[in-house]
Design a protein around this motif. Structure first.
Motif, PDB file in Angstrom:
ATOM      1  N   ASN A  41     -66.876 -47.333 -46.216  1.00 51.05           N
ATOM      2  CA  ASN A  41     -65.741 -47.803 -47.025  1.00 51.05           C
ATOM      3  C   ASN A  41     -65.105 -46.654 -47.791  1.00 51.05           C
ATOM      4  OD1 ASN A  41     -65.724 -50.521 -46.281  1.00 51.05           O
ATOM      5  ND2 ASN A  41     -67.303 -51.027 -47.772  1.00 51.05           N
ATOM      6  N   ASP A  62     -61.317 -33.512 -47.698  1.00 52.75           N
ATOM      7  CA  ASP A  62     -60.300 -34.422 -48.223  1.00 52.75           C
ATOM      8  C   ASP A  62     -59.044 -33.620 -48.507  1.00 52.75           C
ATOM      9  OD1 ASP A  62     -59.139 -36.777 -49.064  1.00 52.75           O
ATOM     10  OD2 ASP A  62     -60.130 -36.816 -51.013  1.00 52.75           O
ATOM     11  N   TYR A 110     -61.724 -47.529 -39.090  1.00 54.87           N
ATOM     12  CA  TYR A 110     -60.435 -47.191 -38.484  1.00 54.87           C
ATOM     13  C   TYR A 110     -60.570 -45.964 -37.586  1.00 54.87           C
ATOM     14  CZ  TYR A 110     -55.932 -44.836 -38.146  1.00 54.87           C
ATOM     15  OH  TYR A 110     -54.836 -44.160 -37.672  1.00 54.87           O
ATOM     16  N   ASN A 147     -56.511 -43.905 -46.854  1.00 50.25           N
ATOM     17  CA  ASN A 147     -55.301 -44.612 -47.306  1.00 50.25           C
ATOM     18  C   ASN A 147     -55.403 -46.127 -47.193  1.00 50.25           C
ATOM     19  OD1 ASN A 147     -54.090 -42.119 -47.804  1.00 50.25           O
ATOM     20  ND2 ASN A 147     -53.388 -41.981 -45.686  1.00 50.25           N
ATOM     21  N   ASN A 148     -56.521 -46.671 -47.644  1.00 49.77           N
ATOM     22  CA  ASN A 148     -56.743 -48.113 -47.657  1.00 49.77           C
ATOM     23  C   ASN A 148     -56.753 -48.757 -46.277  1.00 49.77           C
ATOM     24  OD1 ASN A 148     -56.961 -48.200 -50.484  1.00 49.77           O
ATOM     25  ND2 ASN A 148     -54.732 -48.145 -50.664  1.00 49.77           N
ATOM     26  N   LEU A 149     -56.959 -47.968 -45.242  1.00 52.55           N
ATOM     27  CA  LEU A 149     -57.142 -48.543 -43.909  1.00 52.55           C
ATOM     28  C   LEU A 149     -58.533 -49.157 -43.847  1.00 52.55           C
ATOM     29  CD1 LEU A 149     -55.519 -45.694 -41.827  1.00 52.55           C
ATOM     30  CD2 LEU A 149     -54.664 -48.027 -42.059  1.00 52.55           C
ATOM     31  N   PRO A 150     -58.779 -50.052 -42.917  1.00 52.09           N
ATOM     32  CA  PRO A 150     -60.098 -50.693 -42.866  1.00 52.09           C
ATOM     33  C   PRO A 150     -61.201 -49.700 -42.482  1.00 52.09           C
ATOM     34  CG  PRO A 150     -58.762 -51.340 -40.981  1.00 52.09           C
ATOM     35  CD  PRO A 150     -57.868 -50.555 -41.897  1.00 52.09           C
ATOM     36  N   ALA A 206     -62.658 -44.685 -45.523  1.00 51.51           N
ATOM     37  CA  ALA A 206     -61.472 -45.340 -44.971  1.00 51.51           C
ATOM     38  C   ALA A 206     -60.218 -44.697 -45.576  1.00 51.51           C
ATOM     39  CB  ALA A 206     -61.505 -46.829 -45.266  1.00 51.51           C
ATOM     40  N   LEU A 212     -62.970 -38.375 -55.081  1.00 50.28           N
ATOM     41  CA  LEU A 212     -63.390 -39.069 -53.868  1.00 50.28           C
ATOM     42  C   LEU A 212     -64.362 -38.212 -53.052  1.00 50.28           C
ATOM     43  CD1 LEU A 212     -63.345 -41.436 -51.923  1.00 50.28           C
ATOM     44  CD2 LEU A 212     -61.272 -40.477 -50.902  1.00 50.28           C
TER      45      LEU A 212
END
Length: 159
Positions: free
Chosen positions: A25, A93, A36, A30-33, A28, A103
């Motif tokens: 999680n 990142d 992905y 840019n808020n993609l599942p 993931a 992050l």
């Protein structure tokens, strides 16, 4: 260090990291599942992710063997007792503007939680992991994009 040991260590790292829902999680983009993209790569990051079929998007993890061979092997008499290769696990990142490493640090901390102290005696060769240190780097690129990497060195005991 044998080829079998390298394959075993790679498999343990990959299975341990990909098997953790919390880590996936965090990876993931840019808020993609979660899931992905593969997000965890051995030895190099491919130009095309095998899951998304697109260029890998940060954050992602790459792990690679840093050392190996006779200098990492110890034995008794003519028998090899243990080898202790070093592995680098790097979190990558990108940020635009301020360049927060929050992050990347969260991902690094989760990897440390999963790998540091991990012992697998149910496989051959048996392996144990110990994190030695981590190093944070910022690299400023054109257009205000900042590349962040945190590389952690793990000593892997194979026996």
């Amino acid at each position: 260090m044998t080829i079998n040991e390298t394959a075993t260590i790679d498999s343990v790292i990959y299975a341990t990291l990909t098997g953790d829902a919390t880590l996936m999680n965090l990876l993931a983009p840019n808020n993609l599942p979660a899931g992905y993209q593969q997000s965890i790569y051995a030895h190099l990051v491919p130009e095309t992710d095998p899951v998304s079929k697109k260029t890998p998007r940060p954050p992602y993890i790459m792990f690679t063997q840093e050392s190996g061979g006779q200098q990492d092997e110890y034995g008794m008499a003519l028998n090899r007792a243990v080898s202790m290769p070093l592995y680098r696990v790097t979190v990558w990142d990108t940020q635009t503007g301020g360049g927060s490493s929050v992050l990347a640090q969260q991902v690094t901390d989760r990897i440390g939680f999963l790998l540091d102290g991990l012992i697998r005696e149910d496989i051959d060769p048996a392996v144990a992991f110990r994190r030695l240190h981590s190093n944070l780097q910022y690299e400023d690129m054109d257009g205000g994009k900042i590349y962040i990497s945190i590389g952690s060195i793990y000593k892997v005991f194979c026996h």
